[in-house]
Design an enzyme around this catalytic site. Structure first.
Site, PDB file in Angstrom:
ATOM      1  N   GLU A 126       0.860  -1.197   0.000  1.00 11.51           N
ATOM      2  CA  GLU A 126       0.000   0.000   0.000  1.00 11.51           C
ATOM      3  C   GLU A 126       0.886   1.233   0.000  1.00 11.51           C
ATOM      4  O   GLU A 126       2.103   1.143   0.191  1.00 11.51           O
ATOM      5  CB  GLU A 126      -0.963  -0.013   1.191  1.00 11.51           C
ATOM      6  CG  GLU A 126      -2.104  -1.013   1.024  1.00 11.51           C
ATOM      7  CD  GLU A 126      -3.250  -0.827   2.000  1.00 11.51           C
ATOM      8  OE1 GLU A 126      -3.329   0.238   2.648  1.00 11.51           O
ATOM      9  OE2 GLU A 126      -4.076  -1.750   2.121  1.00 11.51           O
ATOM     10  N   HIS A 243      -8.742  10.549   1.249  1.00 12.09           N
ATOM     11  CA  HIS A 243      -8.271   9.347   0.545  1.00 12.09           C
ATOM     12  C   HIS A 243      -8.310   9.636  -0.958  1.00 12.09           C
ATOM     13  O   HIS A 243      -9.303  10.181  -1.456  1.00 12.09           O
ATOM     14  CB  HIS A 243      -9.181   8.166   0.890  1.00 12.09           C
ATOM     15  CG  HIS A 243      -8.618   6.837   0.493  1.00 12.09           C
ATOM     16  ND1 HIS A 243      -8.468   6.444  -0.808  1.00 12.09           N
ATOM     17  CD2 HIS A 243      -8.151   5.804   1.238  1.00 12.09           C
ATOM     18  CE1 HIS A 243      -7.947   5.237  -0.852  1.00 12.09           C
ATOM     19  NE2 HIS A 243      -7.741   4.821   0.387  1.00 12.09           N
ATOM     20  N   ARG A 289      -0.351   9.404   0.955  1.00 10.72           N
ATOM     21  CA  ARG A 289      -1.676   9.897   0.543  1.00 10.72           C
ATOM     22  C   ARG A 289      -1.687  11.397   0.315  1.00 10.72           C
ATOM     23  O   ARG A 289      -2.312  11.886  -0.619  1.00 10.72           O
ATOM     24  CB  ARG A 289      -2.722   9.532   1.594  1.00 10.72           C
ATOM     25  CG  ARG A 289      -3.088   8.091   1.505  1.00 10.72           C
ATOM     26  CD  ARG A 289      -4.184   7.700   2.451  1.00 10.72           C
ATOM     27  NE  ARG A 289      -4.386   6.263   2.297  1.00 10.72           N
ATOM     28  CZ  ARG A 289      -5.104   5.520   3.119  1.00 10.72           C
ATOM     29  NH1 ARG A 289      -5.704   6.058   4.162  1.00 10.72           N
ATOM     30  NH2 ARG A 289      -5.254   4.234   2.901  1.00 10.72           N
ATOM     31  N   HIS A 350     -11.755  11.018   4.721  1.00 13.55           N
ATOM     32  CA  HIS A 350     -11.629   9.597   5.063  1.00 13.55           C
ATOM     33  C   HIS A 350     -11.297   9.341   6.527  1.00 13.55           C
ATOM     34  O   HIS A 350     -11.790   8.388   7.124  1.00 13.55           O
ATOM     35  CB  HIS A 350     -10.524   9.009   4.182  1.00 13.55           C
ATOM     36  CG  HIS A 350     -10.338   7.539   4.325  1.00 13.55           C
ATOM     37  ND1 HIS A 350     -11.341   6.629   4.074  1.00 13.55           N
ATOM     38  CD2 HIS A 350      -9.247   6.796   4.667  1.00 13.55           C
ATOM     39  CE1 HIS A 350     -10.882   5.407   4.268  1.00 13.55           C
ATOM     40  NE2 HIS A 350      -9.623   5.481   4.645  1.00 13.55           N
ATOM     41  N   ARG A 385      -1.535  10.026   7.980  1.00 16.29           N
ATOM     42  CA  ARG A 385      -1.508   8.615   8.411  1.00 16.29           C
ATOM     43  C   ARG A 385      -0.978   7.697   7.312  1.00 16.29           C
ATOM     44  O   ARG A 385      -1.386   7.805   6.153  1.00 16.29           O
ATOM     45  CB  ARG A 385      -2.939   8.192   8.772  1.00 16.29           C
ATOM     46  CG  ARG A 385      -3.085   6.732   9.105  1.00 16.29           C
ATOM     47  CD  ARG A 385      -4.511   6.423   9.501  1.00 16.29           C
ATOM     48  NE  ARG A 385      -5.425   6.511   8.391  1.00 16.29           N
ATOM     49  CZ  ARG A 385      -5.959   5.462   7.773  1.00 16.29           C
ATOM     50  NH1 ARG A 385      -5.645   4.239   8.151  1.00 16.29           N
ATOM     51  NH2 ARG A 385      -6.816   5.610   6.780  1.00 16.29           N
TER      52      ARG A 385
HETATM   53  C1  LIG Z   1     -14.241   2.640   3.813  1.00 13.86           C
HETATM   54  C2  LIG Z   1     -13.116   2.615   4.792  1.00 13.86           C
HETATM   55  C3  LIG Z   1     -12.068   1.717   4.617  1.00 13.86           C
HETATM   56  C4  LIG Z   1     -11.001   1.684   5.538  1.00 13.86           C
HETATM   57  N1  LIG Z   1     -10.012   0.760   5.363  1.00 13.86           N
HETATM   58  C5  LIG Z   1      -9.025   0.666   6.306  1.00 13.86           C
HETATM   59  C6  LIG Z   1      -8.024  -0.341   6.211  1.00 13.86           C
HETATM   60  O1  LIG Z   1      -8.027  -1.157   5.305  1.00 13.86           O
HETATM   61  N2  LIG Z   1      -7.079  -0.384   7.177  1.00 13.86           N
HETATM   62  C7  LIG Z   1      -7.036   0.498   8.225  1.00 13.86           C
HETATM   63  O2  LIG Z   1      -6.153   0.407   9.076  1.00 13.86           O
HETATM   64  N3  LIG Z   1      -7.989   1.456   8.326  1.00 13.86           N
HETATM   65  C8  LIG Z   1      -8.974   1.551   7.411  1.00 13.86           C
HETATM   66  N4  LIG Z   1      -9.931   2.528   7.545  1.00 13.86           N
HETATM   67  C9  LIG Z   1      -9.957   3.322   8.772  1.00 13.86           C
HETATM   68  C10 LIG Z   1     -10.435   2.435   9.929  1.00 13.86           C
HETATM   69  O3  LIG Z   1     -11.443   1.571   9.457  1.00 13.86           O
HETATM   70  C11 LIG Z   1     -10.978   3.243  11.097  1.00 13.86           C
HETATM   71  O4  LIG Z   1     -10.076   4.255  11.448  1.00 13.86           O
HETATM   72  C12 LIG Z   1     -11.184   2.340  12.313  1.00 13.86           C
HETATM   73  O5  LIG Z   1     -11.957   1.226  11.954  1.00 13.86           O
HETATM   74  C13 LIG Z   1     -11.860   3.115  13.438  1.00 13.86           C
HETATM   75  O6  LIG Z   1     -12.175   2.211  14.466  1.00 13.86           O
HETATM   76  P1  LIG Z   1     -12.783   2.752  15.824  1.00 13.86           P
HETATM   77  O7  LIG Z   1     -12.937   1.575  16.717  1.00 13.86           O
HETATM   78  O8  LIG Z   1     -11.966   3.865  16.303  1.00 13.86           O
HETATM   79  O9  LIG Z   1     -14.190   3.385  15.420  1.00 13.86           O
HETATM   80  P2  LIG Z   1     -15.436   2.818  14.616  1.00 13.86           P
HETATM   81  O10 LIG Z   1     -15.152   1.514  13.989  1.00 13.86           O
HETATM   82  O11 LIG Z   1     -15.917   3.891  13.730  1.00 13.86           O
HETATM   83  O12 LIG Z   1     -16.526   2.611  15.750  1.00 13.86           O
HETATM   84  C14 LIG Z   1     -17.073   3.720  16.427  1.00 13.86           C
HETATM   85  C15 LIG Z   1     -18.163   3.233  17.351  1.00 13.86           C
HETATM   86  O13 LIG Z   1     -18.562   4.267  18.232  1.00 13.86           O
HETATM   87  C16 LIG Z   1     -19.975   4.334  18.289  1.00 13.86           C
HETATM   88  N5  LIG Z   1     -20.380   5.680  18.697  1.00 13.86           N
HETATM   89  C17 LIG Z   1     -20.042   6.865  18.141  1.00 13.86           C
HETATM   90  N6  LIG Z   1     -20.620   7.882  18.805  1.00 13.86           N
HETATM   91  C18 LIG Z   1     -21.341   7.327  19.813  1.00 13.86           C
HETATM   92  C19 LIG Z   1     -22.184   7.852  20.835  1.00 13.86           C
HETATM   93  N7  LIG Z   1     -22.437   9.172  20.962  1.00 13.86           N
HETATM   94  N8  LIG Z   1     -22.778   6.984  21.696  1.00 13.86           N
HETATM   95  C20 LIG Z   1     -22.571   5.642  21.591  1.00 13.86           C
HETATM   96  N9  LIG Z   1     -21.798   5.100  20.617  1.00 13.86           N
HETATM   97  C21 LIG Z   1     -21.186   5.928  19.750  1.00 13.86           C
HETATM   98  C22 LIG Z   1     -20.405   3.949  16.888  1.00 13.86           C
HETATM   99  O14 LIG Z   1     -21.753   3.597  16.836  1.00 13.86           O
HETATM  100  C23 LIG Z   1     -19.438   2.788  16.644  1.00 13.86           C
HETATM  101  O15 LIG Z   1     -19.912   1.629  17.285  1.00 13.86           O
HETATM  102  C24 LIG Z   1     -10.985   2.586   6.626  1.00 13.86           C
HETATM  103  C25 LIG Z   1     -12.021   3.501   6.783  1.00 13.86           C
HETATM  104  C26 LIG Z   1     -13.081   3.514   5.881  1.00 13.86           C
HETATM  105  C27 LIG Z   1     -14.179   4.513   6.060  1.00 13.86           C
END
Ligand SMILES: Cc1cc2nc3c(=O)[nH]c(=O)nc-3n(C[C@H](O)[C@H](O)[C@H](O)COP(=O)(O)OP(=O)(O)OC[C@H]3O[C@@H](n4cnc5c(N)ncnc54)[C@H](O)[C@@H]3O)c2cc1C
Length: 537
Positions: A126, A243, A289, A350, A385
Site C-alpha cells: 500500500e 483518501h 496519501r 476519510h 496517516r
Molecule cells: C471505507 C473505509 C475503509 C477503511 N479501510 C481501512 C483499512 O483497510 N485499514 C485500516 O487500518 N484502516 C482503514 N480505515 C480506517 C479504519 O477503518 C478506522 O479508522 C477504524 O476502523 C476506526 O475504528 P474505531 O474503533 O476507532 O471506530 P469505529 O469503527 O468507527 O466505531 C465507532 C463506534 O462508536 C460508536 N459511537 C459513536 N458515537 C457514539 C455515541 N455518541 N454513543 C454511543 N456510541 C457511539 C459507533 O456507533 C461505533 O460503534 C478505513 C475507513 C473507511 C471509512
C-alpha cells in the site's frame, strides 16, 4: 460553576447503572478494549447503533504490521515517520510497530479468515510502505471479518453487558475525574447515568462533518466533542486525511476503492490518459496519501474536471475478482466493470488524524478517561496517516489501556465513587427537526467547499463565521440523537477550522494555498485545545 453538558437535569430523571469499566463504541478500538477488560472487570459496551454499524466494518485493505520476512519494526517505523511529515510522536510509533505484530498474531487466532497462500500469510503493498506489509482477510473484507471475530469473542465470554442503540450524550465528571457517561435510549426517551471507575472512549471519527466522505453516518465526532466539553485536551484537529480514490459520485457515504488496488498495479490517469504520479513521487501511485491528493487536486484544477481515473484494465481480471471481491461486486452494482472500465475517482474525506490527546497508555488528560482508535490522538499518524496503520493503532492501544486499567481501577475506585455529580438544570426544547436536518446538510457542504483538500485564510474565515451563525440559530439541543449529533458536528467542525486557520503552513494532510510550504521553524508542533471552566450550559 458547572461544566457544559448537552443534557439538562430536567430533561427526565435518569436511572443509574454501575460498572468498573464502560466502553463507548463497537469498532476495533471498543471491541478490543471490552474483550480484554472483561477478563477482570465488570464491563459494559455502549453503542449508539447496532454492533456492526462502524467504520471498522467497512475497512477493506487490511492491517499493517511487520510480519513478513523482508520486513522489520524498524522499517515500519521509518515508513510511518516519513509519511507523518515531521509530527509523529516517535515513542508512540515505536510502540505501534513493536507491539503490532504480536497483537495481529493474537487477532489471527480468533479470526481464521486472514488470507494465506500455501500456509503463508499474504501481505499486500500500500501507499508509502517500503515493503508488502498489509495483512488482509476475505480479500478486501478485512474490517467485517475482524469485527465479526472480535464480536464473537466478546459474546462467547458473555461477561460484557452490550447496550446497543443507546446514544452516549456526555461524559460524567466529578472532582476533576471522568466517572462514566450519560446515555439516552431514544426508543423510550430514558436517560441513564452509567457510573464507571474507568471510561474508554472508542467512538471513531468525524467524517460526517463533510458532505463527501467514506465514513458511515455514525461518524459524527461525538467522542471528541464530549471529551472537549468534559475538559479533556483535544489536538491535531486540522489534520483530516483525504483518501485519493473515493468513487466519484454523490452517494453518502462515498464508496472507497482500496489503496491495495494500486498496490497490485492499478494506475491513476488524468483526462489525457497519462499516469500523472510518475515523476511526482518515487513510488508514483503508491506515494504517501497527502502527496497523491495534492497532485490530484492540481490535475483536476488544470483540466477543470472534478474527477480523475483509476485504471486496472491492464491487470488480470481473475486476480481482480479474487483479490478484491467487495470492490469488484460493488462497482458492478454501480455500473462499472473493474476489468474493463476506467473508474472515475476523486479525493474524499476519510480519516480524522487528530482527536482526544492521549499518552502511550491511552490515557486522556482527564483522569479516568481513556481513548482508543480513531477518536484518539496518540500521535502515531503525525500530519498524515500511513495506510492501514489505523486498525493496528486500535488493537495496540486498546490492549495497552486494558493493561493499564489493572493498576488504575484498584487505586481510583473509591475516589471515583466518592464524588458528587452536578448536572446543569434547565429546559431544553431543542430546534425543529427540519432546521436540524438542513443545518447538518449546510455544514457538510460548507466544510467540503471551504475546509477540504485545499484551504485558504479567506475560506477558513468565512467557514468559521458561518459555523458561528449556525450555532446561534439553534436552541440548546433537546433529548434527541439528531440534535446531539449536530451539536457535536458543529463543535468538531469549528475546531478543525480554527486549527487549520492557525497553522499557517502546508504539512501532511493540511494544504494551505496561501502558505504552500512546510515551515518547520514555526510549525513543527501540535495545536491543542482545552475548554476552560465556564458558565453552565
Ligand atoms: C471505507 C473505509 C475503509 C477503511 N479501510 C481501512 C483499512 O483497510 N485499514 C485500516 O487500518 N484502516 C482503514 N480505515 C480506517 C479504519 O477503518 C478506522 O479508522 C477504524 O476502523 C476506526 O475504528 P474505531 O474503533 O476507532 O471506530 P469505529 O469503527 O468507527 O466505531 C465507532 C463506534 O462508536 C460508536 N459511537 C459513536 N458515537 C457514539 C455515541 N455518541 N454513543 C454511543 N456510541 C457511539 C459507533 O456507533 C461505533 O460503534 C478505513 C475507513 C473507511 C471509512
Amino acid at each position: 460553576m458547572t461544566r457544559p453538558y448537552l443534557l439538562a437535569a430536567t430533561d427526565r430523571e435518569p436511572r443509574s447503572r454501575f460498572y468498573d469499566v464502560i466502553v463507548i463504541g463497537s469498532g476495533i478500538g471498543g471491541l478490543t478494549a471490552a474483550v480484554g477488560a472483561a477478563r477482570q472487570w465488570k464491563v459494559a459496551l455502549i453503542t449508539k447503533s447496532v454492533l456492526r454499524d462502524t467504520t471498522t466494518f467497512l475497512a477493506q485493505g487490511g492491517i499493517a504490521a511487520a510480519l513478513g520476512e523482508q520486513d522489520s519494526p524498524q522499517l515500519h517505523f521509518d515508513d510511518t515517520i516519513r509519511a507523518g511529515a515531521g509530527l509523529c510522536n516517535e515513542e508512540a510509533v515505536e510502540i505501534l510497530v513493536n507491539e503490532g505484530p504480536a497483537r495481529v498474531r493474537e487477532l489471527m487466532e480468533i479470526c481464521p479468515k486472514f488470507d494465506r497462500a500455501g500456509g503463508d500469510l499474504v501481505l499486500a503493498s500500500e501507499g508509502a510502505h517500503s515493503v508488502p506489509r498489509v495483512a488482509h482477510a476475505g480479500g478486501d473484507s478485512t474490517g467485517s471479518e475482524v469485527a465479526s471475530a472480535l464480536t464473537r469473542a466478546m459474546q462467547s465470554g458473555s461477561r460484557v453487558q452490550v447496550l446497543e442503540n443507546e446514544f452516549v450524550v456526555d461524559l460524567l465528571t466529578s472532582g476533576g475525574r471522568c466517572v462514566g457517561a450519560v446515555s439516552l435510549d431514544p426508543g423510550s426517551g430514558a436517560f441513564t447515568l452509567n457510573y464507571a471507575t474507568a471510561t474508554v472512549l472508542a467512538t471513531g471519527g468525524c467524517g460526517q462533518v463533510y458532505s463527501l466522505t467514506t465514513n458511515p453516518t455514525v461518524a459524527t465526532g461525538d467522542g471528541v466533542a464530549m471529551a472537549y466539553r468534559a475538559g479533556a485536551t483535544i489536538g491535531d484537529m486540522e489534520f483530516v486525511q483525504f483518501h485519493p480514490t473515493g468513487l466519484y459520485s454523490d452517494e453518502s457515504p462515498i464508496f472507497l476503492i482500496t489503496e491495495a488496488l494500486r498496490g497490485e498495479g492499478a494506475y491513476l490517469l488524468n483526462h489525457a490518459g497519462e499516469r500523472f504520479m510518475v515523476g511526482i513521487d518515487p513510488q508514483a501511485e503508491l506515494g504517501p496519501r497527502d502527496v497523491v491528493v495534492k497532485e490530484m487536486v492540481r490535475q483536476m484544477r488544470e483540466s477543470g474536471q472534478e474527477f480523475l481515473f483509476l485504471d486496472a484494465t491492464h491487470l488480470d481480471c481473475g486476480m481482480l475478482q479474487e483479490r478484491f471481491p467487495n470492490v469488484y461486486h460493488n462497482l458492478k452494482e454501480k455500473g462499472y466493470d473493474l476489468c474493463r472500465d476506467r473508474i472515475p475517482v476523486a479525493p474524499v474525506c476519510h480519516y480524522m488524524i487528530g482527536g482526544v490527546v492521549t499518552d502511550i497508555w491511552g490515557r486522556s488528560t482527564l483522569p479516568g478517561l481513556y481513548a482508543s482508535g480513531e477518536v484518539a490522538s496518540t500521535g502515531v499518524h503525525g500530519a498524515n496517516r500511513l495506510a492501514s496503520n489505523s486498525l493496528l493503532e486500535g488493537l495496540v492501544f486498546s490492549d495497552r489501556i486494558v493493561r493499564h486499567l489493572d493498576s488504575y481501577i484498584g487505586q481510583a475506585r473509591d475516589e471515583a465513587r466518592g464524588g458528587r455529580l452536578e448536572l446543569p438544570r434547565g429546559d431544553r426544547t431543542g430546534s425543529p427537526d427540519s432546521l436540524v436536518a438542513s443545518t447538518r446538510h449546510s455544514l457538510q457542504k460548507l466544510m467540503s467547499s471551504r475546509v477540504g483538500t485545499v484551504r485558504s485564510e479567506e475560506g477558513l474565515m468565512a467557514a468559521l463565521e458561518e459555523i458561528g451563525t449556525m450555532e446561534e440559530s439553534l436552541a440548546s439541543p433537546g433529548a434527541d440523537p439528531e440534535q446531539y449529533e449536530l451539536a457535536n458536528l458543529l463543535t468538531v467542525a469549528s475546531h478543525i477550522v480554527k486549527a487549520a486557520l492557525l497553522r499557517e503552513e502546508s504539512r501532511g494532510s493540511q494544504l494551505r494555498e496561501d502558505y504552500p510550504s512546510q515551515d518547520d521553524i514555526n510549525w513543527k508542533r501540535h495545536l491543542n485545545f482545552r475548554l476552560r471552566e465556564e458558565g453552565g450550559g
